[in-house]
Design an enzyme around this catalytic site. Structure first.
Site: not given
Ligand SMILES: NC(=O)c1ccc[n+]([C@@H]2O[C@H](COP(=O)([O-])OP(=O)(O)OC[C@H]3O[C@@H](n4cnc5c(N)ncnc54)[C@H](OP(=O)(O)O)[C@@H]3O)[C@@H](O)[C@H]2O)c1
Length: 256
Positions: A133, A146
């Site tokens: 991030s 985070y």
């Molecule tokens: N969206 C943003 O603004 C943003 C910005 C910068 C970086 N990121 C990074 O991008 C990545 C993806 O984020 P996203 O925005 O797509 O978030 P999201 O929609 O909330 O998806 C998170 C995913 O992580 C999985 N997960 C969480 N805890 C887990 C565990 N203990 N075991 C297995 N799976 C788990 C969730 O699976 P479940 O279906 O099981 O819940 C879900 O598929 C993350 O690393 C986040 O930090 C996001």
């Protein structure tokens, strides 16, 4: 080595789904990982012949079972550590369990998966992409854990990339800025709007991942001005201290 297997964690999330569809369109065979069976099955229906694996990655036995399954499928050629969690809250009001969960999901799990899959990746001459991030380079108030987890992930990725230089395994770091997914609750969205922070689409993040894979880069930061702030924070952190100090009253308003 003919494996074209991509293991994608967090596959059911906003960014995960976009990455899965983009890689599927490029001909990758997918091993989609998440905790929600229904969401995984729905996604796999849009990417026929994909494999799914349901489990909580913070569990040691679950990760071992995942490695066995991947080996049976011919070994992983691309490991994408994308699963992650976030919360905007003060350190003062954070429980010990919340600290452990954030650091485990965002930092320990990707480290342990890299270690667990190293043998398969050495065999396939594969690639690891750790999804960080912009908050992995800029410390932001009320995102302390985070930031700690993503700073850690960035440092780990850089060190491992240098450790494996010449081994045939590429290790890369992808740093999205705010992206339109449900990881951002209504408070974070409202704050981003108030501060004028742009939000990318998950599809854009997926395109950036493909560009990273096609390049010889080992790190890629998404979005302007965020990638400029990353550099300024690295070289002149006091400038960013002062800019964020001015935002602090607004940030505090969105916490209650
Ligand atoms: N969206 C943003 O603004 C943003 C910005 C910068 C970086 N990121 C990074 O991008 C990545 C993806 O984020 P996203 O925005 O797509 O978030 P999201 O929609 O909330 O998806 C998170 C995913 O992580 C999985 N997960 C969480 N805890 C887990 C565990 N203990 N075991 C297995 N799976 C788990 C969730 O699976 P479940 O279906 O099981 O819940 C879900 O598929 C993350 O690393 C986040 O930090 C996001």
């Amino acid at each position: 080595m003919s494996s074209s297997l991509c293991l994608l964690t967090g596959a059911t999330g906003g960014i995960g789904q976009a990455i899965a569809k983009a890689l599927y369109a490029k001909g990758w065979k997918l091993l989609l990982v998440g905790r929600n069976a229904q969401a995984l099955e729905k996604l796999s229906a849009t990417c026929p012949d994909s494999e799914i694996f349901i489990g909580d990655l913070t569990d040691d036995t679950t990760r071992i079972h995942l490695a066995v399954k991947a080996k049976q499928l011919g070994g992983v050629k691309l490991l994408i550590n994308n699963a992650g969690v976030n919360a905007m809250q003060s350190l003062e009001h954070t429980s010990s369990e919340q600290i452990d969960n954030m650091l485990s999901t965002n930092l320990s799990v990707p480290i342990k998966l890299c270690q667990l899959f190293l043998g398969q990746l050495q065999y396939t001459k594969g690639t690891i992409v750790n999804v960080g991030s912009s908050f992995g380079s800029i410390g932001y108030p009320y995102q302390t854990l985070y930031c700690a987890s993503k700073f850690g992930l960035r440092g780990f990725t850089e060190a491992l990339s240098r450790e494996l230089n010449g081994s045939g395994v590429k290790v890369a770091y992808l740093a999205p800025r705010a992206t339109d997914t449900t990881i951002n609750n209504s408070k974070i969205r409202a704050l981003n709007k108030e501060l004028g922070n742009k939000m990318d689409s998950p599809k854009l993040v997926a395109r950036e991942l493909l560009a990273l894979l096609d390049s010889n880069q080992t790190r890629r930061f998404i979005g302007f001005p965020e990638k400029l702030f990353v550099r300024i924070n690295g070289a002149f952190p006091r400038i960013v201290d002062n800019a964020i100090a001015k935002q602090l009253p607004k940030i505090k308003r969105f916490l209650s």
